[in-house]
Design a protein around this motif. Structure first.
Motif, PDB file in Angstrom:
ATOM      1  N   ILE A 281      58.620  47.345  34.220  1.00 50.47           N
ATOM      2  CA  ILE A 281      57.561  47.967  33.423  1.00 50.47           C
ATOM      3  C   ILE A 281      56.889  49.044  34.258  1.00 50.47           C
ATOM      4  O   ILE A 281      57.004  49.078  35.478  1.00 50.47           O
ATOM      5  N   ASN A 282      56.188  49.939  33.592  1.00 44.85           N
ATOM      6  CA  ASN A 282      55.436  50.981  34.270  1.00 44.85           C
ATOM      7  C   ASN A 282      54.057  50.464  34.642  1.00 44.85           C
ATOM      8  O   ASN A 282      53.508  49.561  33.998  1.00 44.85           O
TER       9      ASN A 282
ATOM     10  N   ALA B 170      50.316  49.809  34.868  1.00 45.48           N
ATOM     11  CA  ALA B 170      49.281  49.664  33.835  1.00 45.48           C
ATOM     12  C   ALA B 170      49.832  49.212  32.493  1.00 45.48           C
ATOM     13  O   ALA B 170      49.084  49.115  31.530  1.00 45.48           O
ATOM     14  N   SER B 171      51.129  48.925  32.389  1.00 44.59           N
ATOM     15  CA  SER B 171      51.696  48.399  31.147  1.00 44.59           C
ATOM     16  C   SER B 171      51.580  46.880  31.153  1.00 44.59           C
ATOM     17  O   SER B 171      51.709  46.244  32.196  1.00 44.59           O
ATOM     18  N   PRO B 172      51.377  46.281  29.985  1.00 44.87           N
ATOM     19  CA  PRO B 172      51.288  44.816  29.952  1.00 44.87           C
ATOM     20  C   PRO B 172      52.675  44.176  30.028  1.00 44.87           C
ATOM     21  O   PRO B 172      53.671  44.759  29.603  1.00 44.87           O
ATOM     22  N   LEU B 173      52.722  42.977  30.571  1.00 39.79           N
ATOM     23  CA  LEU B 173      53.934  42.157  30.565  1.00 39.79           C
ATOM     24  C   LEU B 173      53.731  41.060  29.542  1.00 39.79           C
ATOM     25  O   LEU B 173      52.695  40.393  29.532  1.00 39.79           O
TER      26      LEU B 173
ATOM     27  N   TYR C 135      62.014  34.452  38.480  1.00 39.52           N
ATOM     28  CA  TYR C 135      61.837  35.606  37.592  1.00 39.52           C
ATOM     29  C   TYR C 135      61.273  36.774  38.384  1.00 39.52           C
ATOM     30  O   TYR C 135      60.408  36.601  39.241  1.00 39.52           O
ATOM     31  N   LYS C 136      61.762  37.972  38.098  1.00 37.64           N
ATOM     32  CA  LYS C 136      61.347  39.167  38.832  1.00 37.64           C
ATOM     33  C   LYS C 136      60.780  40.210  37.869  1.00 37.64           C
ATOM     34  O   LYS C 136      61.340  40.463  36.807  1.00 37.64           O
ATOM     35  N   VAL C 137      59.687  40.815  38.306  1.00 36.32           N
ATOM     36  CA  VAL C 137      59.057  41.913  37.569  1.00 36.32           C
ATOM     37  C   VAL C 137      58.929  43.094  38.522  1.00 36.32           C
ATOM     38  O   VAL C 137      58.301  42.986  39.574  1.00 36.32           O
ATOM     39  N   ASP C 138      59.550  44.214  38.162  1.00 36.25           N
ATOM     40  CA  ASP C 138      59.385  45.462  38.898  1.00 36.25           C
ATOM     41  C   ASP C 138      58.359  46.304  38.166  1.00 36.25           C
ATOM     42  O   ASP C 138      58.521  46.590  36.976  1.00 36.25           O
TER      43      ASP C 138
END
Length: 176
Positions: free
Chosen positions: A58-59, A61-64, A127-130
């Motif tokens: 995600i970019n 400031a974008s919500p997950l 789980y991974k969040v970039d």
């Protein structure tokens, strides 16, 4: 007016499952009887299965907002046990919905998402969040301008999640 006896058995179940059981007793005259109702016992030594969404990109400031699912065919999933180990930045609800609690800085976040079944067996999913940097916007203003030689050029950027910006001044297309 009689003798009361009791006994116990050890039985090794060969696999997970729900088993129906009862007991029969017989006296020396071959008079036999079963208990009036059957009983069940659930053997569950296997963790539930977590179905994870694809790792997120995600970019800034974008919500997950992603959903995990779990299944357990023997004892069922205890949905009140969903958990995430990074509770500073993320939260997960009883339906497996994972969201960010705070605006996420540009970074890579790796976390463990867990859930238990009703037999207390634990399942873990990594789980991974970039979180990607976004192109900054630049605002320029000129103050204290004195023609022809003095002026202050102010630059500011809008991408608060990006701490490694450099500013370069170009005058008439040339680097200064």
């Amino acid at each position: 007016s009689g003798t009361s006896n009791s006994t116990s058995w050890d039985y090794a179940f060969s696999s997970d499952g729900v088993y129906l059981w009862n007991a029969e007793t017989c006296d020396t005259n071959n008079n036999c009887a079963f208990n009036s109702t059957n009983r069940t016992i659930t053997i569950d030594t296997t963790a539930p299965t977590i179905t994870s969404p694809a790792n997120a990109s995600i970019n800034y400031a974008s919500p997950l907002n992603v959903d995990f699912d779990a299944s357990d065919t023997t004892s069922g999933v205890d949905t009140s046990t969903w958990a995430v180990n990074d509770t500073t930045n993320f939260q997960i609800n009883s339906t497996g919905g994972l969201t960010n609690k705070t605006p996420l800085s540009a970074n890579t976040y790796v976390m463990n998402v867990t859930v238990r079944d009703n037999a207390n067996n634990l399942a873990v999913s990594i789980y991974k969040v970039d979180v990607n940097k976004i192109s900054p916007t630049l605002s320029l203003s000129v103050t204290n301008a004195t023609y022809p030689t003095v002026g202050t050029i102010n630059a500011s950027e809008s991408n608060a999640g990006d701490s490694d910006l450099n500013y370069t001044l170009y005058v008439d297309g040339a680097f200064h």
